[in-house]
Design a protein around this motif. Sequence first.
Motif, PDB file in Angstrom:
ATOM      1  N   GLN A 182       1.309  -1.430   0.455  1.00 46.83           N
ATOM      2  CA  GLN A 182       0.057  -0.168  -0.001  1.00 46.83           C
ATOM      3  C   GLN A 182       0.528   1.167  -0.098  1.00 46.83           C
ATOM      4  N   GLN A 183       1.976   1.162   0.982  1.00 44.26           N
ATOM      5  CA  GLN A 183       2.992   2.251   0.845  1.00 44.26           C
ATOM      6  C   GLN A 183       3.659   2.048  -0.691  1.00 44.26           C
ATOM      7  N   MET A 184       3.785   1.449  -1.093  1.00 39.43           N
ATOM      8  CA  MET A 184       4.147   1.600  -2.722  1.00 39.43           C
ATOM      9  C   MET A 184       3.103   2.249  -3.861  1.00 39.43           C
ATOM     10  N   SER A 185       2.091   1.718  -3.634  1.00 38.00           N
ATOM     11  CA  SER A 185       0.925   1.713  -4.642  1.00 38.00           C
ATOM     12  C   SER A 185       1.227   3.091  -3.962  1.00 38.00           C
ATOM     13  N   ARG A 186       1.192   4.171  -3.167  1.00 36.83           N
ATOM     14  CA  ARG A 186       0.807   5.873  -2.589  1.00 36.83           C
ATOM     15  C   ARG A 186       2.793   6.358  -2.854  1.00 36.83           C
ATOM     16  N   ASN A 187       3.492   5.662  -3.358  1.00 38.11           N
ATOM     17  CA  ASN A 187       4.452   6.479  -3.505  1.00 38.11           C
ATOM     18  C   ASN A 187       3.976   6.432  -5.135  1.00 38.11           C
ATOM     19  N   LEU A 188       3.496   5.381  -5.761  1.00 39.18           N
ATOM     20  CA  LEU A 188       3.854   5.604  -7.394  1.00 39.18           C
ATOM     21  C   LEU A 188       2.142   6.372  -7.274  1.00 39.18           C
ATOM     22  N   GLN A 189       1.977   6.458  -6.589  1.00 38.43           N
ATOM     23  CA  GLN A 189       0.545   7.602  -6.914  1.00 38.43           C
ATOM     24  C   GLN A 189       1.041   8.944  -7.305  1.00 38.43           C
ATOM     25  N   TYR A 190       1.952   9.320  -6.009  1.00 34.93           N
ATOM     26  CA  TYR A 190       2.900  10.760  -6.421  1.00 34.93           C
ATOM     27  C   TYR A 190       4.010  11.029  -7.538  1.00 34.93           C
ATOM     28  N   VAL A 191       4.206   9.574  -7.663  1.00 31.97           N
ATOM     29  CA  VAL A 191       5.189   9.948  -8.632  1.00 31.97           C
ATOM     30  C   VAL A 191       4.793  10.133  -9.929  1.00 31.97           C
ATOM     31  N   TYR A 192       3.269   9.182  -9.926  1.00 32.42           N
ATOM     32  CA  TYR A 192       2.173   9.386 -11.084  1.00 32.42           C
ATOM     33  C   TYR A 192       1.831  11.113 -11.280  1.00 32.42           C
ATOM     34  N   THR A 193       1.050  11.932 -10.247  1.00 33.19           N
ATOM     35  CA  THR A 193       1.442  13.297  -9.221  1.00 33.19           C
ATOM     36  C   THR A 193       2.119  13.941 -10.586  1.00 33.19           C
ATOM     37  N   GLU A 194       3.216  14.026  -9.701  1.00 31.42           N
ATOM     38  CA  GLU A 194       3.500  14.267 -10.031  1.00 31.42           C
ATOM     39  C   GLU A 194       4.446  14.659 -12.157  1.00 31.42           C
ATOM     40  N   CYS A 195       4.677  13.759 -12.281  1.00 24.43           N
ATOM     41  CA  CYS A 195       5.763  13.466 -13.579  1.00 24.43           C
ATOM     42  C   CYS A 195       4.206  14.483 -14.840  1.00 24.43           C
ATOM     43  N   GLY A 196       3.170  13.659 -14.388  1.00 23.15           N
ATOM     44  CA  GLY A 196       2.041  13.793 -14.836  1.00 23.15           C
ATOM     45  C   GLY A 196       1.811  16.048 -14.732  1.00 23.15           C
ATOM     46  N   LEU A 197       2.478  16.281 -13.785  1.00 26.45           N
ATOM     47  CA  LEU A 197       1.904  17.675 -13.622  1.00 26.45           C
ATOM     48  C   LEU A 197       3.616  18.269 -14.404  1.00 26.45           C
ATOM     49  N   LEU A 198       4.622  17.242 -15.019  1.00 22.75           N
ATOM     50  CA  LEU A 198       5.668  18.319 -14.998  1.00 22.75           C
ATOM     51  C   LEU A 198       5.419  18.100 -16.626  1.00 22.75           C
ATOM     52  N   ARG A 199       4.545  17.210 -17.095  1.00 27.40           N
ATOM     53  CA  ARG A 199       4.521  17.006 -18.537  1.00 27.40           C
ATOM     54  C   ARG A 199       3.938  18.132 -18.315  1.00 27.40           C
ATOM     55  N   THR A 200       2.553  18.443 -18.004  1.00 26.74           N
ATOM     56  CA  THR A 200       1.489  19.766 -18.355  1.00 26.74           C
ATOM     57  C   THR A 200       2.227  20.602 -18.748  1.00 26.74           C
ATOM     58  N   THR A 201       3.454  20.730 -17.719  1.00 24.61           N
ATOM     59  CA  THR A 201       3.579  22.591 -17.475  1.00 24.61           C
ATOM     60  C   THR A 201       4.606  22.967 -18.409  1.00 24.61           C
ATOM     61  N   LEU A 202       5.167  21.942 -19.047  1.00 25.98           N
ATOM     62  CA  LEU A 202       5.950  21.887 -20.293  1.00 25.98           C
ATOM     63  C   LEU A 202       5.380  21.586 -21.752  1.00 25.98           C
ATOM     64  N   ASN A 203       4.277  21.084 -21.484  1.00 27.39           N
ATOM     65  CA  ASN A 203       3.322  21.590 -22.731  1.00 27.39           C
ATOM     66  C   ASN A 203       2.824  22.438 -23.076  1.00 27.39           C
ATOM     67  N   SER A 204       2.481  23.355 -21.599  1.00 28.27           N
ATOM     68  CA  SER A 204       1.518  24.749 -21.526  1.00 28.27           C
ATOM     69  C   SER A 204       2.700  25.872 -21.137  1.00 28.27           C
ATOM     70  N   LEU A 205       3.677  25.280 -20.849  1.00 24.49           N
ATOM     71  CA  LEU A 205       5.232  26.254 -21.364  1.00 24.49           C
ATOM     72  C   LEU A 205       4.880  26.347 -23.011  1.00 24.49           C
ATOM     73  N   ALA A 206       5.479  25.279 -23.634  1.00 26.45           N
ATOM     74  CA  ALA A 206       6.047  25.640 -25.337  1.00 26.45           C
ATOM     75  C   ALA A 206       4.151  26.112 -26.424  1.00 26.45           C
ATOM     76  N   HIS A 207       3.179  26.004 -25.715  1.00 29.93           N
ATOM     77  CA  HIS A 207       2.004  26.501 -26.197  1.00 29.93           C
ATOM     78  C   HIS A 207       2.646  27.820 -25.687  1.00 29.93           C
ATOM     79  N   GLU A 208       2.618  28.572 -24.993  1.00 27.70           N
ATOM     80  CA  GLU A 208       2.736  29.602 -24.582  1.00 27.70           C
ATOM     81  C   GLU A 208       3.404  30.187 -25.426  1.00 27.70           C
ATOM     82  N   LEU A 209       4.533  29.759 -25.476  1.00 31.00           N
ATOM     83  CA  LEU A 209       5.723  30.973 -26.474  1.00 31.00           C
ATOM     84  C   LEU A 209       5.711  30.065 -28.179  1.00 31.00           C
TER      85      LEU A 209
END
Length: 596
Positions: free
Chosen positions: A62-89
């Motif tokens: 369960q702890q591993m699952s929660r850790n992976l959920q955090y990785v999923y969330t943060e990596c997803g935020l990074l993806r969208t941040t970079l895509n949004s940056l490219a979109h605006e530039l």
Amino acid sequence: MTLTWAQLRDLKCGELEGAADGWGRASNRADAGRDRIETQLLTGLRGTQRGEAADAAVRRLQQMSRNLQYVYTECGLLRTTLNSLAHELRAQQRVLREALDDAESLKFTVHADGSVTYPAAGEGLIDGKPLPGGKASVGAAPGLLPPSGLVAPNPNAAKAQDIADRVAKAVRTAAEIDWRYARILRELKAEEGLKVPDATWTDAAGDAAAVRDAARGYLKDGIPRDASPAERKAWWAGLTDEQREEYLAVYPDQIGNLDGIPAVVRDAANRDNLQLLMGKLEGRDDSKSETQLAGLREIDRQLREGRQPPMFLLGIGDEGNGRAIVSFGNPDTARNVSAYVPGLSTALDEDFAKNDLKRARDTAIGTQVHDSSSAAIVWLGYDAPQTPIDDPLGSFAVMGDERAERGGLAYSSFMGGLKATNENENPHLTAIGHSYGSRTVGAAAQQSGGIPGVGDIILVGSPGVGVERAEDLGVGRNHVFVGAAEHDVVTKLPSKQQAATGLVGLIAAGPAAAYIAGDVTDQGDDDLWFGKDPASAAFGARRFPVDEGPRLLGDQGISFDAHRQYFDPDRDTSSANSIALIAAGKSERLRAEEHR
């Protein structure tokens, strides 16, 4: 380092998007790992192993699952941040390119500092000779004012100035974009170590809020909030996989609570948003946050238990008194789907998470006895009255119809979403209202066209539903069912007019004494607080048998258990089984109870 127009022109936004794709792949791998733990490893372990070692293994997984959920969330935020940056530039690159193209067509020269030189043009008013060229700089307006006499301005001067201003604005805006996203990216970093404590989720909640704000133009404006559930379903189906992943990563709160989005998608979004909400509330010490946090933790605990029927989190939020919509069974694949609306004093707290979720689960289990293709939902999508159950008349007197009317609109939208996403040709949908929740169901039924998709309505512990006859609820009187316990005080509240004198007794002696004295009970004309008594012959619904329930005043003091036990198969078998039969579409097997 100052950004130049040449750097902006030559910027390769595709490289930013390539980096975003890499973070997206990492996010997807984490999500796949989490899914494997939840659906395979934990399920297999719980089903085959017992003892301390097995329990310890479950906790670690369960702890591993929660850790992976955090990785999923943060990596997803990074993806969208970079895509949004490219979109605006890229948008500013288009502005710059248009300005440079205009300069080229006019044979102007744009210099490294952004100034623009232009050639001679036009003719003098006196000698008719071409007017000399010049240079336009940012903030200047050369050539627009004649130096003296009757000398006309060079017609190229204004055009050059416009190009210089456009170049400067594109560069300035791009620099602001770069600065804004650099700050966000600096914050998107994890704590060292292999664990993800609650404080890290608090930080993740802040990260998500920052990315949501930055990506407003890139993603959020595309979410069809004002569309119908069917239109939202079509919108989601038309997105690419990458677009869906980004919406889920950045706007789980929006997608998870959007009626018309498939249940498995809403569940995934809301499970992620649940972690963010708990992280957000962790950092607060006010009583409302602490109360809601306790409720969220209990829901999270049950989700991680892997209990049966499988749970689907169809809605979660901290607005108002809190929001939570939980289904036991998949409402998109089940032929029979019921949605129960709780009433008086319900809020997102630990009591709701334990007892109201149990009511939905008991209903799902009971319904599946009659038809395995069934799901049951508890829907807390509105703010119910919050005064205690031991003062029901006071609660309704203060609350009135307003919250039920607002809740009815939200409930209709939710049921419309179930109708849109259910995969069966003719699904059987049942609306269930308990206590004040029955008034909310009544308000939904009075909307134009009734409650979308609903074929049966169940009312239990009802103080009235806002109509005088069962047929006014839009499903036909033979499809409206009522359970009313003999000792349930809420089902015997008087009309507002009758209560006018009874309130004196209520204030003087308290609700229990006034009820016992007969001051606040129906005076025999079948009129309750919110209209005709649903259990009366005059209302015309089908009444089913229920246990009479404990008396209001017994050996243990005042008890309102008669109002609480309709769904409990142990305390009121007749009522629970009747609800299950109706929800399974087998009301023809229902035993009838005499009307009041």
